[in-house]
Design an enzyme around this catalytic site. Structure first.
Site, short mmCIF file in Angstrom:
data_model
loop_
_atom_site.label_atom_id
_atom_site.label_comp_id
_atom_site.label_asym_id
_atom_site.label_seq_id
_atom_site.Cartn_x
_atom_site.Cartn_y
_atom_site.Cartn_z
N GLU A 168 -5.05 1.56 2.94
CA GLU A 168 -4.88 0.48 3.90
C GLU A 168 -5.04 1.10 5.41
O GLU A 168 -5.42 0.29 6.25
CB GLU A 168 -3.49 -0.21 3.61
CG GLU A 168 -3.60 -1.65 4.52
CD GLU A 168 -3.24 -1.54 5.94
OE1 GLU A 168 -3.46 -2.45 6.77
OE2 GLU A 168 -2.36 -0.52 6.21
N GLU A 169 -4.18 2.17 5.72
CA GLU A 169 -4.03 2.65 7.13
C GLU A 169 -5.43 3.14 7.58
O GLU A 169 -5.49 3.89 8.46
CB GLU A 169 -2.95 3.83 6.86
CG GLU A 169 -1.52 3.26 6.50
CD GLU A 169 -0.94 2.19 7.31
OE1 GLU A 169 -1.61 1.73 8.55
OE2 GLU A 169 0.16 1.88 7.48
N ASP A 189 -0.36 4.36 0.85
CA ASP A 189 -0.75 5.65 2.02
C ASP A 189 0.20 5.21 3.23
O ASP A 189 0.58 4.01 3.42
CB ASP A 189 -2.22 5.33 2.05
CG ASP A 189 -2.72 4.10 2.69
OD1 ASP A 189 -2.30 2.96 2.23
OD2 ASP A 189 -3.32 3.95 3.64
N ASP A 247 6.53 0.77 6.14
CA ASP A 247 5.04 0.60 6.26
C ASP A 247 4.40 1.61 5.20
O ASP A 247 4.09 2.65 5.68
CB ASP A 247 4.42 0.54 7.65
CG ASP A 247 3.07 0.02 7.61
OD1 ASP A 247 2.57 -0.36 6.57
OD2 ASP A 247 2.47 0.45 8.71
N HIS A 271 3.73 3.18 12.21
CA HIS A 271 2.83 4.14 12.81
C HIS A 271 3.44 4.87 13.99
O HIS A 271 2.37 5.58 14.37
CB HIS A 271 1.59 3.07 13.44
CG HIS A 271 0.88 2.16 12.79
ND1 HIS A 271 -0.26 1.83 12.78
CD2 HIS A 271 1.41 1.80 11.31
CE1 HIS A 271 -0.74 0.72 11.63
NE2 HIS A 271 0.36 1.01 10.63
N HIS A 277 0.79 -1.31 0.08
CA HIS A 277 -0.06 0.06 0.12
C HIS A 277 0.87 1.35 -0.08
O HIS A 277 1.90 1.37 0.72
CB HIS A 277 -1.07 -0.07 1.16
CG HIS A 277 -0.49 0.02 2.38
ND1 HIS A 277 0.02 1.00 3.35
CD2 HIS A 277 0.00 -1.10 3.26
CE1 HIS A 277 0.26 0.71 4.41
NE2 HIS A 277 0.32 -0.41 4.50
ZN LIG Z 1 1.03 -1.24 6.41
#
Ligand SMILES: [Zn+2]
Length: 451
Positions: A150-151, A88, A119, A415, A86
């Site tokens: 996705e996030e 995003d 990520d 994150h 992903h």
């Molecule tokens: Zn991810």
């Protein structure tokens, strides 16, 4: 093998430069002010895939964030592999706490820092590297699918899979969005816990009472709620709700010091629960109180509080049913309130756990590729959290073999602030993926695998 590894090494500098360019785009879909950045990021990904040699590259959306699909047709008789990532990213959080600007990729000690370096823009980089290592002409069909929300919980993924079902169909699906046991030891993620949550409200009085007049006789709702929440665990911190499922995790040692360090346990604070660490993290249920509504301290007075509520979140072990677990939790809460306090449970979100049957020729090929690229056997890892979109793929393509891989490691801090990618891990992950593309094409072995 050495050939493939050498070719990955050759293409890596260009892939790294492309990864850095992607990280400079602030593709935070959750921030409405930055949605144009997400569109710019989709265009950048699409351009990279075209330049890498994919003939058919498109940006699609089904009412949500733009995703990119690129397709390279399978040679006759060869299988098709779908490579997922992903583009995003999570919001960067407090910029002041980053040691270098979040959207300016910066290398320190063999790691590349920046939001999305791992990520999951490194997932895109891994796919690009594997494809380029094969000179843009791998011996299998390759479809790259790069999602843009996705996030934010992949709200339109189901619609995209339905609308582009045939274009995305594949024999093998590689989801490069998970992590590795360490920078030297790869993981194949084979299970994910599910989730169920609810809000529990406890009421004891029809109005607030003066605590001097009634304290000691009439129960207050906050104390009753706390006693109810305390009944969810035994004294050792094991979940005490009846009827929950427990699976079994791989036999891997997770040293106590690493638990302390990775989780940031304060000195003197002990772990909770019994069984091995990975058993507790991957294969047992867990219950956490994630919010409480009551009178804030600043406006507290000497009053018996008549009602209070808490949000309770449960992780469901692979093999369990999240809806049944929510029912068991609800039953427990309704039956354990002290002093006859009234309990109302409002059900919340439910996400099913997931377990992959990681046996058979495709998984053997993946394990062999990992062993060659990393010089170590992959461990069958669980993930304590949920990745609902994996279940979406499984539902859309029940026949496909799903491999959940990744480029994160325990120091990635996905994150969080100061996210980073271990550059050695990127090389090993890309090498493993390039080797896998080669071996899935594997001539006569192919028919043995039923491909
Ligand atoms: Zn991810």
């Amino acid at each position: 093998m050495t050939d493939v590894a050498a070719r990955v090494r050759e293409v890596l500098p260009s892939v790294r430069a492309d990864l850095e360019a992607l990280v400079r785009i602030e593709s935070v879909w959750a921030d409405p002010a930055r949605r144009d950045e997400v569109r710019r990021s989709a265009e950048a990904v699409s351009k990279l895939l075209s330049e890498a040699g994919f003939g058919d590259v498109r940006i699609i959306s089904e009412g949500g964030a733009p995703a990119v699909i690129a397709h390279h047709p399978a040679p006759p008789g060869a299988p098709t592999v779908l490579l997922y990532a992903h583009h995003d990213v999570q919001p960067e959080g407090d910029r002041a706490q980053w040691h270098s600007p979040p959207f300016e990729p910066t290398e320190r000690d063999g790691r590349l820092y920046g939001r999305g370096t791992a990520d999951d823009k490194a997932g895109i980089a891994t796919h690009l590297a594997a494809f380029r290592a094969h000179g843009g002409n791998p011996p299998v069909g390759v479809t790259v699918f790069v999602e843009g929300e996705e996030e934010s919980g992949s709200p339109s993924l189901g619609a995209m899979l339905a609308a582009h079902r045939d274009e995305l169909a594949a024999d093998v699906i590689v989801i490069a969005d998970s992590d590795n046991w360490s920078p030297d030891l790869p993981s194949l993620t084979v299970s994910l816990r599910g989730l169920a949550d609810c809000v529990v409200e406890v009421a004891t009085l029809d109005h607030g009472l003066h605590s001097g007049m009634w304290g000691g006789v009439a129960p207050d709702a906050v104390t009753a709620l706390i006693r109810l929440l305390a009944s969810l665990h035994d004294d050792d911190g094991n979940v005490a709700v009846e009827g929950l499922h427990e699976a079994s995790a791989a036999d891997v040692d997770f040293p106590a010091e690493r638990v302390r360090r990775d989780a940031g346990l304060l000195d003197g604070v002990r772990e909770i629960g019994s069984g091995s660490v990975v058993q507790r993290l991957w294969a047992k249920p867990a219950i956490t109180v994630i919010g409480i509504d009551t009178t804030p301290i600043a406006s507290a007075s000497n009053t018996l509080i008549p009602r209070a509520r808490a949000k309770v979140s449960m992780r469901v072990a692979p093999g369990g049913d999240a809806a049944e677990h929510l029912a068991a939790l609800t039953r427990h809460l309704e039956q354990h309130a002290p002093w006859g306090a009234r309990v109302t449970v409002t059900p919340g979100d439910v996400g099913q756990p997931y377990a992959i049957d990681a046996t058979g020729p495709v998984y053997d090929a993946a394990r062999a590729a990992f062993r060659q690229a990393w010089g170590a056997d992959a461990i069958d890892a669980g993930v304590g959290g949920s990745i609902p979109f994996i279940a979406e793929f499984a539902k859309a393509y029940p026949e496909a073999k799903i491999l959940v891989t990744g480029v994160e490691d325990p120091d990635t801090q996905a994150h969080s602030i100061n996210e980073s990618l271990h550059l050695g891990v990127l090389e090993r992950a890309a090498t493993a993926e390039a080797l896998l593309l080669e071996s899935l094409a594997g001539g006569q072995e192919r028919s043995d695998r039923g491909l």
